[in-house]
Design a protein around this motif. Structure first.
Motif, PDB file in Angstrom:
ATOM      1  N   ARG A 158      53.417  45.968  82.479  1.00  0.00           N
ATOM      2  CA  ARG A 158      52.053  46.292  82.060  1.00  0.00           C
ATOM      3  C   ARG A 158      52.122  47.330  80.953  1.00  0.00           C
ATOM      4  N   ALA A 159      51.305  47.149  79.959  1.00  0.00           N
ATOM      5  CA  ALA A 159      51.228  48.112  78.872  1.00  0.00           C
ATOM      6  C   ALA A 159      50.129  49.119  79.186  1.00  0.00           C
ATOM      7  N   VAL A 160      50.490  50.368  79.121  1.00  0.00           N
ATOM      8  CA  VAL A 160      49.528  51.434  79.374  1.00  0.00           C
ATOM      9  C   VAL A 160      49.368  52.228  78.084  1.00  0.00           C
ATOM     10  N   VAL A 161      48.135  52.297  77.619  1.00  0.00           N
ATOM     11  CA  VAL A 161      47.854  53.032  76.396  1.00  0.00           C
ATOM     12  C   VAL A 161      47.223  54.370  76.790  1.00  0.00           C
ATOM     13  N   VAL A 162      47.866  55.418  76.355  1.00  0.00           N
ATOM     14  CA  VAL A 162      47.383  56.754  76.652  1.00  0.00           C
ATOM     15  C   VAL A 162      47.018  57.406  75.325  1.00  0.00           C
ATOM     16  N   SER A 163      45.769  57.800  75.203  1.00  0.00           N
ATOM     17  CA  SER A 163      45.346  58.488  73.988  1.00  0.00           C
ATOM     18  C   SER A 163      45.147  59.966  74.321  1.00  0.00           C
ATOM     19  N   GLU A 164      45.748  60.762  73.537  1.00  0.00           N
ATOM     20  CA  GLU A 164      45.637  62.208  73.782  1.00  0.00           C
ATOM     21  C   GLU A 164      44.852  62.883  72.701  1.00  0.00           C
TER      22      GLU A 164
END
Length: 164
Positions: A158-164
């Motif tokens: 699974r691709a998890v996109v984390v925006s900070e």
């Protein structure tokens, strides 16, 4: 509803192109491994039977178009594999590794037995055909294990996109 057919068909087209363009490079002793078998097994384990039958038949016919001597053979084998593997796997749990290993072995046995019978009728049953079929069986069995488990692994990522 139609999206699952389209997505499954596109995955089948990718594997068909890999079979036609990439797999001849892995030829060993006049045997080209068939990566459509693990694709079909993955299809049976992850999709409903109706989707697997329709897409497997269409991809089988497209693959048969490249081999006019036995046109329809792979489509027939893919339909038989879909039905027999689906019936075989039903008593098992969906995450059973033993059931998946058994279906890999059963699919290769069915595929090569039918192929041996058809080629035996066309060319004659001799020791060269038997030897070639045995080499093909064991080579495809190994390739099927690798490709099927690789597909199982990649489908769980699974691709998890984390925006900070």
């Amino acid at each position: 509803m139609a999206w699952k057919y389209i997505r499954t068909y596109l995955l089948g087209m990718v594997f068909l192109y890999l079979q036609l363009l990439l797999m001849p490079a892995f030829e060993m002793g006049k045997v080209i491994p068939n990566i459509l078998i693990p694709w079909l097994l993955y299809l049976i384990w992850t999709r409903e039977l109706k989707v697997a039958l329709i897409v497997g038949f269409i991809i089988g016919l497209m693959y048969d178009a490249t081999q006019p001597l036995t046109f329809g053979l792979n489509a027939l084998i893919f339909v038989l594999l879909c039905v027999s593997i689906d019936m075989f796997r039903q008593p098992f749990e969906t995450e059973s590794k033993v059931a998946k290993i058994l279906t890999i072995a059963l699919a290769n046995i069915i595929f090569h037995l039918i192929q041996w019978l058809v080629f035996g009728v066309i060319y004659a049953f001799d020791t060269q055909l038997m030897l070639l079929n045995l080499i093909s069986f064991f080579y495809n069995l190994g390739i099927t294990f690798v490709v099927f488990w690789l597909m199982q692994f990649l489908s769980r990522l699974r691709a998890v996109v984390v925006s900070e």
